[in-house]
Design a protein around this motif. Sequence first.
Motif, PDB file in Angstrom:
ATOM      1  N   ARG A  96       0.820  -1.211   0.000  1.00  0.00           N
ATOM      2  CA  ARG A  96       0.000   0.000   0.000  1.00  0.00           C
ATOM      3  C   ARG A  96       0.853   1.261   0.000  1.00  0.00           C
ATOM      4  N   ARG A  97       2.078   1.141   0.517  1.00  0.00           N
ATOM      5  CA  ARG A  97       2.949   2.316   0.637  1.00  0.00           C
ATOM      6  C   ARG A  97       3.972   2.421  -0.484  1.00  0.00           C
ATOM      7  N   VAL A  98       4.175   1.325  -1.220  1.00  0.00           N
ATOM      8  CA  VAL A  98       5.227   1.287  -2.226  1.00  0.00           C
ATOM      9  C   VAL A  98       4.623   1.015  -3.599  1.00  0.00           C
ATOM     10  N   GLY A  99       4.823   1.955  -4.524  1.00  0.00           N
ATOM     11  CA  GLY A  99       4.401   1.761  -5.902  1.00  0.00           C
ATOM     12  C   GLY A  99       5.582   1.294  -6.738  1.00  0.00           C
ATOM     13  N   VAL A 100       5.304   0.431  -7.702  1.00  0.00           N
ATOM     14  CA  VAL A 100       6.352  -0.125  -8.555  1.00  0.00           C
ATOM     15  C   VAL A 100       5.968   0.072 -10.017  1.00  0.00           C
ATOM     16  N   ILE A 101       6.889   0.645 -10.792  1.00  0.00           N
ATOM     17  CA  ILE A 101       6.748   0.703 -12.248  1.00  0.00           C
ATOM     18  C   ILE A 101       7.773  -0.251 -12.816  1.00  0.00           C
ATOM     19  N   ALA A 102       7.304  -1.417 -13.283  1.00  0.00           N
ATOM     20  CA  ALA A 102       8.202  -2.454 -13.790  1.00  0.00           C
ATOM     21  C   ALA A 102       8.515  -2.224 -15.266  1.00  0.00           C
ATOM     22  N   GLN A 103       9.613  -2.816 -15.731  1.00  0.00           N
ATOM     23  CA  GLN A 103       9.977  -2.692 -17.135  1.00  0.00           C
ATOM     24  C   GLN A 103       8.880  -3.235 -18.040  1.00  0.00           C
ATOM     25  N   GLN A 138       3.882   3.816 -20.724  1.00  0.00           N
ATOM     26  CA  GLN A 138       4.659   4.307 -19.590  1.00  0.00           C
ATOM     27  C   GLN A 138       3.888   5.367 -18.821  1.00  0.00           C
ATOM     28  N   ARG A 139       3.148   6.205 -19.529  1.00  0.00           N
ATOM     29  CA  ARG A 139       2.329   7.214 -18.855  1.00  0.00           C
ATOM     30  C   ARG A 139       1.198   6.564 -18.058  1.00  0.00           C
ATOM     31  N   VAL A 140       0.630   5.489 -18.601  1.00  0.00           N
ATOM     32  CA  VAL A 140      -0.403   4.760 -17.867  1.00  0.00           C
ATOM     33  C   VAL A 140       0.189   4.163 -16.592  1.00  0.00           C
ATOM     34  N   ALA A 141       1.409   3.637 -16.696  1.00  0.00           N
ATOM     35  CA  ALA A 141       2.062   3.066 -15.508  1.00  0.00           C
ATOM     36  C   ALA A 141       2.280   4.130 -14.434  1.00  0.00           C
ATOM     37  N   ILE A 142       2.665   5.323 -14.839  1.00  0.00           N
ATOM     38  CA  ILE A 142       2.835   6.415 -13.877  1.00  0.00           C
ATOM     39  C   ILE A 142       1.491   6.798 -13.272  1.00  0.00           C
ATOM     40  N   ALA A 143       0.447   6.863 -14.115  1.00  0.00           N
ATOM     41  CA  ALA A 143      -0.886   7.208 -13.625  1.00  0.00           C
ATOM     42  C   ALA A 143      -1.385   6.173 -12.619  1.00  0.00           C
ATOM     43  N   ARG A 144      -1.145   4.883 -12.894  1.00  0.00           N
ATOM     44  CA  ARG A 144      -1.571   3.836 -11.963  1.00  0.00           C
ATOM     45  C   ARG A 144      -0.863   3.989 -10.620  1.00  0.00           C
ATOM     46  N   ALA A 145       0.425   4.335 -10.661  1.00  0.00           N
ATOM     47  CA  ALA A 145       1.161   4.553  -9.413  1.00  0.00           C
ATOM     48  C   ALA A 145       0.592   5.744  -8.646  1.00  0.00           C
ATOM     49  N   LEU A 146       0.189   6.799  -9.349  1.00  0.00           N
ATOM     50  CA  LEU A 146      -0.402   7.960  -8.685  1.00  0.00           C
ATOM     51  C   LEU A 146      -1.728   7.586  -8.026  1.00  0.00           C
ATOM     52  N   ALA A 147      -2.507   6.718  -8.690  1.00  0.00           N
ATOM     53  CA  ALA A 147      -3.780   6.283  -8.106  1.00  0.00           C
ATOM     54  C   ALA A 147      -3.552   5.562  -6.784  1.00  0.00           C
ATOM     55  N   LEU A 199       6.515   5.758  -1.472  1.00  0.00           N
ATOM     56  CA  LEU A 199       7.750   5.429  -2.172  1.00  0.00           C
ATOM     57  C   LEU A 199       7.393   4.872  -3.539  1.00  0.00           C
ATOM     58  N   LEU A 200       8.061   5.375  -4.577  1.00  0.00           N
ATOM     59  CA  LEU A 200       7.848   4.878  -5.937  1.00  0.00           C
ATOM     60  C   LEU A 200       9.159   4.330  -6.472  1.00  0.00           C
ATOM     61  N   LEU A 201       9.131   3.066  -6.894  1.00  0.00           N
ATOM     62  CA  LEU A 201      10.294   2.397  -7.470  1.00  0.00           C
ATOM     63  C   LEU A 201      10.052   2.225  -8.965  1.00  0.00           C
ATOM     64  N   ALA A 202      10.881   2.841  -9.788  1.00  0.00           N
ATOM     65  CA  ALA A 202      10.712   2.787 -11.243  1.00  0.00           C
ATOM     66  C   ALA A 202      11.914   2.084 -11.865  1.00  0.00           C
ATOM     67  N   ASP A 203      11.669   0.945 -12.497  1.00  0.00           N
ATOM     68  CA  ASP A 203      12.734   0.130 -13.071  1.00  0.00           C
ATOM     69  C   ASP A 203      12.860   0.404 -14.565  1.00  0.00           C
ATOM     70  N   GLU A 204      13.915   1.112 -14.947  1.00  0.00           N
ATOM     71  CA  GLU A 204      14.183   1.450 -16.339  1.00  0.00           C
ATOM     72  C   GLU A 204      12.940   2.038 -17.016  1.00  0.00           C
ATOM     73  N   PRO A 205      12.398   3.130 -16.508  1.00  0.00           N
ATOM     74  CA  PRO A 205      11.146   3.653 -17.064  1.00  0.00           C
ATOM     75  C   PRO A 205      11.269   4.238 -18.457  1.00  0.00           C
ATOM     76  N   ILE A 206      12.495   4.432 -18.958  1.00  0.00           N
ATOM     77  CA  ILE A 206      12.638   4.993 -20.302  1.00  0.00           C
ATOM     78  C   ILE A 206      13.309   4.008 -21.255  1.00  0.00           C
ATOM     79  N   ALA A 207      13.337   2.738 -20.889  1.00  0.00           N
ATOM     80  CA  ALA A 207      13.913   1.728 -21.775  1.00  0.00           C
ATOM     81  C   ALA A 207      13.130   1.683 -23.084  1.00  0.00           C
ATOM     82  N   SER A 208      13.838   1.595 -24.182  1.00  0.00           N
ATOM     83  CA  SER A 208      13.257   1.467 -25.530  1.00  0.00           C
ATOM     84  C   SER A 208      12.566   2.731 -26.024  1.00  0.00           C
TER      85      SER A 208
END
Length: 228
Positions: free
Chosen positions: A84-91, A159-168, A173-182
Amino acid sequence: MEGALVSVQGLVVRYPGATRAALDGIDLTVEPGERVAILGASGSGKTSLLRAIAGFVAPQQGRIAIDGLPVDPRNARALRGLRRRVGVIAQSHDMVGRLSVARNVLAGHLGDWSIWRTLRSLAFLTADERREAASILARVGIESLGNQRTATLSGGERQRVAIARALAQRPRLLLADEPIASLDHDYARRILELLCRMAREEHVTLVCTLHQPALAREFFERVVVLER
């Protein structure tokens, strides 16, 4: 360190069958509100570090704490509280392609929703839920895509959807793993600008793995380098 949001001490992660540890004796502290970039070559353990902090990987040695509470993948109840406290944006973005963008964004609430509400959201969204999704999507610049199937989006849009989901999710704490890959250089800069702006506005602590030293220095307050 007292007051640190994230504390990693003596972390050792070794995967079955591997000839060497993915992480060996890692120490890291992250203060509340910091934006920290983790650099390192492929195989240096960047993804393993984020996954260990998020509780997806059980270390062989060492201690990880978030808000002073230990991260223990073997403790299911504690992990639910952690998620609940940690958001993750996976590759891989971890989205359901056949569902709409709005439903994928609202999946950020799954840690708080009951099973009934989760199942109901698959059938229909209430007016309030639609408004919430539209508001969050507007903040990341893709409000018009709410009803579109996620599988049809470009890499940058996902990638923008992934960021939006994390904001929801409203994480601390937000952990973003290679958010600009490719992504090409210009779009990569736009994604990092968006990610860091959202972190500042929402007072979210951000830890992000990258391969690009110049972008890390431009957008992040602190850069940590993992070496093999």
